[in-house]
Design a protein around this motif. Structure first.
Motif, PDB file in Angstrom:
ATOM      1  N   VAL A 131     -39.399 -42.375  93.206  1.00  0.00           N
ATOM      2  CA  VAL A 131     -40.818 -42.683  93.350  1.00  0.00           C
ATOM      3  C   VAL A 131     -41.066 -43.455  94.636  1.00  0.00           C
ATOM      4  CG1 VAL A 131     -42.785 -43.858  92.312  1.00  0.00           C
ATOM      5  CG2 VAL A 131     -41.150 -42.642  90.862  1.00  0.00           C
ATOM      6  N   PHE A 132     -40.278 -44.498  94.854  1.00  0.00           N
ATOM      7  CA  PHE A 132     -40.371 -45.290  96.074  1.00  0.00           C
ATOM      8  C   PHE A 132     -39.006 -45.271  96.779  1.00  0.00           C
ATOM      9  CE2 PHE A 132     -43.132 -47.529  92.899  1.00  0.00           C
ATOM     10  CZ  PHE A 132     -44.354 -47.127  93.427  1.00  0.00           C
ATOM     11  N   PRO A 143     -39.555 -40.120  99.159  1.00  0.00           N
ATOM     12  CA  PRO A 143     -40.129 -40.579  97.891  1.00  0.00           C
ATOM     13  C   PRO A 143     -41.399 -39.803  97.548  1.00  0.00           C
ATOM     14  CG  PRO A 143     -39.550 -42.450  99.290  1.00  0.00           C
ATOM     15  CD  PRO A 143     -39.408 -41.222 100.138  1.00  0.00           C
ATOM     16  N   GLY A 145     -43.872 -41.002  95.698  1.00  0.00           N
ATOM     17  CA  GLY A 145     -45.017 -41.892  95.624  1.00  0.00           C
ATOM     18  C   GLY A 145     -45.749 -41.774  94.301  1.00  0.00           C
ATOM     19  N   LEU A 146     -46.769 -42.582  94.142  1.00  0.00           N
ATOM     20  CA  LEU A 146     -47.511 -42.588  92.876  1.00  0.00           C
ATOM     21  C   LEU A 146     -48.282 -41.291  92.661  1.00  0.00           C
ATOM     22  CD1 LEU A 146     -48.824 -46.264  92.826  1.00  0.00           C
ATOM     23  CD2 LEU A 146     -47.006 -45.293  91.406  1.00  0.00           C
ATOM     24  N   ASP A 147     -48.857 -40.742  93.719  1.00  0.00           N
ATOM     25  CA  ASP A 147     -49.597 -39.492  93.574  1.00  0.00           C
ATOM     26  C   ASP A 147     -48.666 -38.349  93.192  1.00  0.00           C
ATOM     27  OD1 ASP A 147     -51.970 -40.736  94.181  1.00  0.00           O
ATOM     28  OD2 ASP A 147     -51.987 -40.109  96.286  1.00  0.00           O
ATOM     29  N   ASN A 175     -44.619 -53.448  90.760  1.00  0.00           N
ATOM     30  CA  ASN A 175     -45.228 -52.110  90.800  1.00  0.00           C
ATOM     31  C   ASN A 175     -45.033 -51.309  89.515  1.00  0.00           C
ATOM     32  OD1 ASN A 175     -42.577 -51.137  90.966  1.00  0.00           O
ATOM     33  ND2 ASN A 175     -42.639 -50.915  93.188  1.00  0.00           N
ATOM     34  N   SER A 178     -48.197 -49.912  87.839  1.00  0.00           N
ATOM     35  CA  SER A 178     -48.809 -48.768  88.531  1.00  0.00           C
ATOM     36  C   SER A 178     -48.038 -47.487  88.251  1.00  0.00           C
ATOM     37  CB  SER A 178     -48.887 -49.027  90.036  1.00  0.00           C
ATOM     38  OG  SER A 178     -47.601 -49.131  90.619  1.00  0.00           O
TER      39      SER A 178
END
Length: 222
Positions: A131-132, A143, A145-147, A175, A178
């Protein structure tokens, strides 16, 4: 098998830095970790089996399962509850045949193109990542990311059905909420639990954050 991926701790000799991995794993479980994985890519098979047996013994009575990263043979030899397998590891169907119907088998999910294979496989959970960015694993892929996590989570729900979906890489107490809001059912972490000096307190804090975020997310109108 229903697997609780809310706080999934990955214990590794590198993050242990000479500390007892068995003691770290138990401290994480006592603080609220719901799943533990041993990842020890640099250890010999014999060393890894010895480590896994020690961790498994330390977790006795905690109701927290131990999974082994990559190595079905080590899971079998150590009595661990299951394995987590990536795209280059043993075929998931072969792992199920060897480990049996009661074992926990998890898989890494990096992109939507992997979903048809996972849908045909006998897995109990999947973990989206990274994710990150993270310093704990070399990852040639950027990564998501959140999207990207949210998009892949929606596709996973459509293709894989109701199995739990965790998220991994670069996740910590700042985080984690989120990540849950983006659709994850839990967080897989290394440094957030084991890099500091008080693993039990770190697990307690992260579990509280994840539980609160899940409660908020599930209470939100569809």
């Amino acid at each position: 098998m229903k697997v609780d991926v809310r706080v999934y701790g990955l214990v590794d000799p590198q993050i242990g830095a000479g500390r007892s991995l068995a003691e770290l794993a138990r401290a994480a479980a006592d603080g609220g970790a719901t799943l533990i994985q041993l990842r020890a890519k640099e250890q010999s098979t014999r060393e890894m089996v010895r480590e896994a047996k020690a961790i498994h013994a330390a977790l006795a009575g905690s109701n927290v399962p131990l999974l082994i990263n990559d190595r079905v043979d080590v899971a079998l030899a150590s009595g661990a509850e299951g394995v987590h397998l990536g795209a280059d590891d043993m075929e998931l169907a072969d792992a199920r045949r060897l480990l049996g119907p009661d074992a926990i088998i998890g898989a890494t999910l990096k992109k939507a193109g992997e979903l048809p294979y996972l849908a045909s496989a006998p897995i109990d959970y999947a973990c989206i990542g990274g994710v990150f960015g993270t310093v704990h694993k070399d990852n040639p892929d950027a990564p998501v990311g959140l999207d990207g996590l949210a998009s892949l989570r929606r596709e996973a729900a459509r293709v894989l059905g109701p199995i739990p979906i965790g998220a991994i890489a670069g996740i910590n107490a700042t985080n984690a909420a989120s990540v849950i809001a983006a659709g994850a059912d839990g967080v897989a972490v290394i440094g957030a639990l084991f890099a500091g000096t008080d693993t039990r307190a770190a697990a307690r804090e992260l579990r509280a954050i994840v539980d609160a975020a899940l409660a908020s997310d599930r209470a939100r109108p569809a």
